[in-house]
Design a protein around this motif. Structure first.
Motif, PDB file in Angstrom:
ATOM      1  N   ALA A 256       0.837  -1.202   0.000  1.00 45.21           N
ATOM      2  CA  ALA A 256       0.000   0.000   0.000  1.00 45.21           C
ATOM      3  C   ALA A 256       0.871   1.250   0.000  1.00 45.21           C
ATOM      4  CB  ALA A 256      -0.917  -0.010   1.214  1.00 45.21           C
ATOM      5  N   ARG A 258       0.657   5.901  -0.238  1.00 47.91           N
ATOM      6  CA  ARG A 258      -0.158   7.120  -0.194  1.00 47.91           C
ATOM      7  C   ARG A 258       0.629   8.234  -0.871  1.00 47.91           C
ATOM      8  NH1 ARG A 258      -4.833   8.183   2.076  1.00 47.91           N
ATOM      9  NH2 ARG A 258      -5.432  10.335   2.591  1.00 47.91           N
ATOM     10  N   ASP A 260       1.626  12.064  -2.088  1.00 45.47           N
ATOM     11  CA  ASP A 260       1.676  13.482  -1.695  1.00 45.47           C
ATOM     12  C   ASP A 260       2.339  14.268  -2.821  1.00 45.47           C
ATOM     13  OD1 ASP A 260       1.600  15.775   0.328  1.00 45.47           O
ATOM     14  OD2 ASP A 260       3.748  15.664  -0.129  1.00 45.47           O
ATOM     15  N   VAL A 268       5.792   9.273  -2.295  1.00 47.15           N
ATOM     16  CA  VAL A 268       4.833   8.236  -1.944  1.00 47.15           C
ATOM     17  C   VAL A 268       5.248   7.641  -0.603  1.00 47.15           C
ATOM     18  CG1 VAL A 268       3.771   6.060  -2.616  1.00 47.15           C
ATOM     19  CG2 VAL A 268       4.424   7.699  -4.373  1.00 47.15           C
ATOM     20  N   ARG A 269       4.286   7.501   0.290  1.00 47.97           N
ATOM     21  CA  ARG A 269       4.537   6.873   1.585  1.00 47.97           C
ATOM     22  C   ARG A 269       4.446   5.359   1.409  1.00 47.97           C
ATOM     23  NH1 ARG A 269       6.836   8.676   6.375  1.00 47.97           N
ATOM     24  NH2 ARG A 269       5.992   7.521   8.152  1.00 47.97           N
ATOM     25  N   TRP A 274       8.909   7.975   3.244  1.00 53.25           N
ATOM     26  CA  TRP A 274       8.537   8.802   2.097  1.00 53.25           C
ATOM     27  C   TRP A 274       9.570   8.595   0.998  1.00 53.25           C
ATOM     28  CZ3 TRP A 274       3.981  10.714   1.317  1.00 53.25           C
ATOM     29  CH2 TRP A 274       3.168  11.088   2.390  1.00 53.25           C
ATOM     30  N   TYR A 285      -3.769  11.211  -7.674  1.00 53.35           N
ATOM     31  CA  TYR A 285      -3.952  10.455  -6.438  1.00 53.35           C
ATOM     32  C   TYR A 285      -3.446  11.222  -5.215  1.00 53.35           C
ATOM     33  CZ  TYR A 285      -4.980   6.528  -9.504  1.00 53.35           C
ATOM     34  OH  TYR A 285      -5.545   5.705 -10.460  1.00 53.35           O
ATOM     35  N   HIS A 286      -3.180  12.510  -5.377  1.00 49.86           N
ATOM     36  CA  HIS A 286      -2.689  13.312  -4.251  1.00 49.86           C
ATOM     37  C   HIS A 286      -3.628  13.187  -3.055  1.00 49.86           C
ATOM     38  CE1 HIS A 286      -1.247  16.554  -1.773  1.00 49.86           C
ATOM     39  NE2 HIS A 286      -2.381  17.226  -1.911  1.00 49.86           N
ATOM     40  N   ARG A 288      -4.396  10.533  -1.580  1.00 51.38           N
ATOM     41  CA  ARG A 288      -5.169   9.298  -1.656  1.00 51.38           C
ATOM     42  C   ARG A 288      -4.233   8.090  -1.659  1.00 51.38           C
ATOM     43  NH1 ARG A 288      -7.921   9.937  -7.150  1.00 51.38           N
ATOM     44  NH2 ARG A 288      -8.583   7.803  -6.677  1.00 51.38           N
ATOM     45  N   ASP A 289      -4.851   6.927  -1.461  1.00 45.79           N
ATOM     46  CA  ASP A 289      -4.088   5.687  -1.498  1.00 45.79           C
ATOM     47  C   ASP A 289      -3.839   5.256  -2.929  1.00 45.79           C
ATOM     48  OD1 ASP A 289      -4.106   5.565   1.257  1.00 45.79           O
ATOM     49  OD2 ASP A 289      -5.861   4.251   1.356  1.00 45.79           O
TER      50      ASP A 289
END
Length: 375
Positions: A256, A258, A260, A268-269, A274, A285-286, A288-289
């Motif tokens: 998964a 997330r 940014d 992406v996390r 990061w 997808y900013h 968002r997952d």
């Protein structure tokens, strides 16, 4: 010695047009399948056990009739044509040879059955030609019950091509063979396919065989076609997250993430870190997952500690020059990576760098690919 080759006029596409196959009380074994095996190409049909691969081949061969949809050879509808009238060659993992006959009689039988006007001399000429091509002259007088598994497959292959079929269908022809025998048979199949100008379908669970042999690969999952592309694209650009999870030995790591996008940069996390990325494809997808994929060979063991994820090795498989490493994070997320040289022992703690430039992204709702790294 030159053996039979299909005239180019008769080399045609094999087509499955919206084909479905169901049995009472069960989900479709094959579900609305559209697949074309282009004339003269060798296509691999790959998928896990029970995905419908063999059912597809049996419908092409005429052993099963589709519940709906049509099967075509070129523009000719052969859906209701008897198997013996399709003039296809067939090689399977099961021993389809007749045990009371010699290898020679098994090979020549298609000529005796289909071409009644052939002389004994011509049948023998073609028999000797095929045996010479495959290097099995010494097996011709043997009863097939005395043949090894590899020898039986070679005899099956000779029988499949002796009548100059318009197509060659193969159902797991390389399974249960020793490595050297399997590699030899793999090479013979590819050579005969090209020399005879055949249209060929290889049903296999082995991704390695499909990658090594085929012009194109069709990935079948739960009876549905997930991707149909050249081997490099199936591996490097999986169309869906399910293909990514399935294709590869070991397959792609799926985790998964997330997104940014702020301050003129993208990141992406992933696994608590990061990771900076460059592709603008993830901008929507900013906040968002997103589903993140990374191939095991792209994970770098021994990266800078501050930028790495700490994992503990659980199992390893070494083949000398490299090791396949399975590990897990402190949160229990499994990661597969490829290491060079000696394999680390189970329990070893590694720092693994996640390279932003090698990440794949998939939509979490549809599973469709959003971005693949180049090359």
């Amino acid at each position: 010695m030159r053996c039979g080759r299909v005239a180019w006029l008769f080399v045609q596409d094999l087509v499955l047009d919206d084909v479905t196959k169901t049995w009472p009380g069960s989900a479709p074994a094959v579900d609305h399948l559209d697949l074309t095996v282009p004339a003269g190409q060798l296509v691999g049909l790959v998928g896990p056990s029970g995905c419908g691969k063999s059912t597809v081949l049996r419908m092409l061969a005429g052993f099963e009739t589709p519940t709906s949809g049509r099967v075509r050879l070129g523009t000719r509808d052969i859906t209701d044509l008897e198997s013996r009238e399709r003039h296809f060659g067939l090689v399977t993992q099961q021993n389809q040879l007749l045990g009371h006959l010699s290898a020679a009689r098994n090979i020549s039988l298609p000529l005796e059955v289909r071409d009644n006007d052939l002389t004994v001399t011509e049948i023998d000429r073609r028999l000797q030609c095929e045996a010479s091509q495959l290097g099995i002259e010494q097996l011709l007088d043997r009863q097939v019950t005395r043949l090894s598994a590899g020898q039986s497959r070679l005899v099956q292959l000779a029988r499949a091509v002796i009548g100059a079929p318009v197509a060659l269908l193969m159902d797991e022809p390389l399974t249960f063979l020793e490595d050297q025998v399997r590699l030899r048979l793999r090479g013979e199949i590819v050579r005969l396919h090209h020399e005879r100008g055949l249209t060929s379908l290889l049903v296999t669970a082995s991704q390695q065989d499909a990658m090594a042999m085929c012009d194109r690969i069709a990935v079948l999952l739960d009876g549905r076609l997930e991707q149909y592309a050249v081997p490099a694209d199936v591996y490097g650009k999986p169309a869906t997250v399910e293909v990514a999870r399935f294709f590869g030995e070991p397959p792609m790591n799926i985790v998964a993430g997330r997104v940014d996008v702020s301050g003129g940069s993208r990141r992406v996390r992933v696994l608590g870190r990061w990771v900076p990325v460059q592709t603008a494809e993830i901008d929507p997808y900013h906040g968002r997952d997103v589903v993140v994929g990374v191939r095991p060979e792209d994970l770098v063991a021994g990266g800078p500690v501050e930028d790495s994820v700490e994992v503990t090795v659980t199992t390893t498989e070494s083949i000398g020059y490299q090791a396949s490493i399975s590990a897990s994070t402190a949160d229990g997320v499994r990661l597969d990576c490829i290491g060079r040289g000696r394999a680390p022992l189970p329990g070893t703690v590694l720092d693994v760098l996640i390279p932003g430039e090698r990440l794949h992204f998939f939509d979490p709702a549809t599973g469709l690919a959003v971005f693949h790294p180049p090359g």
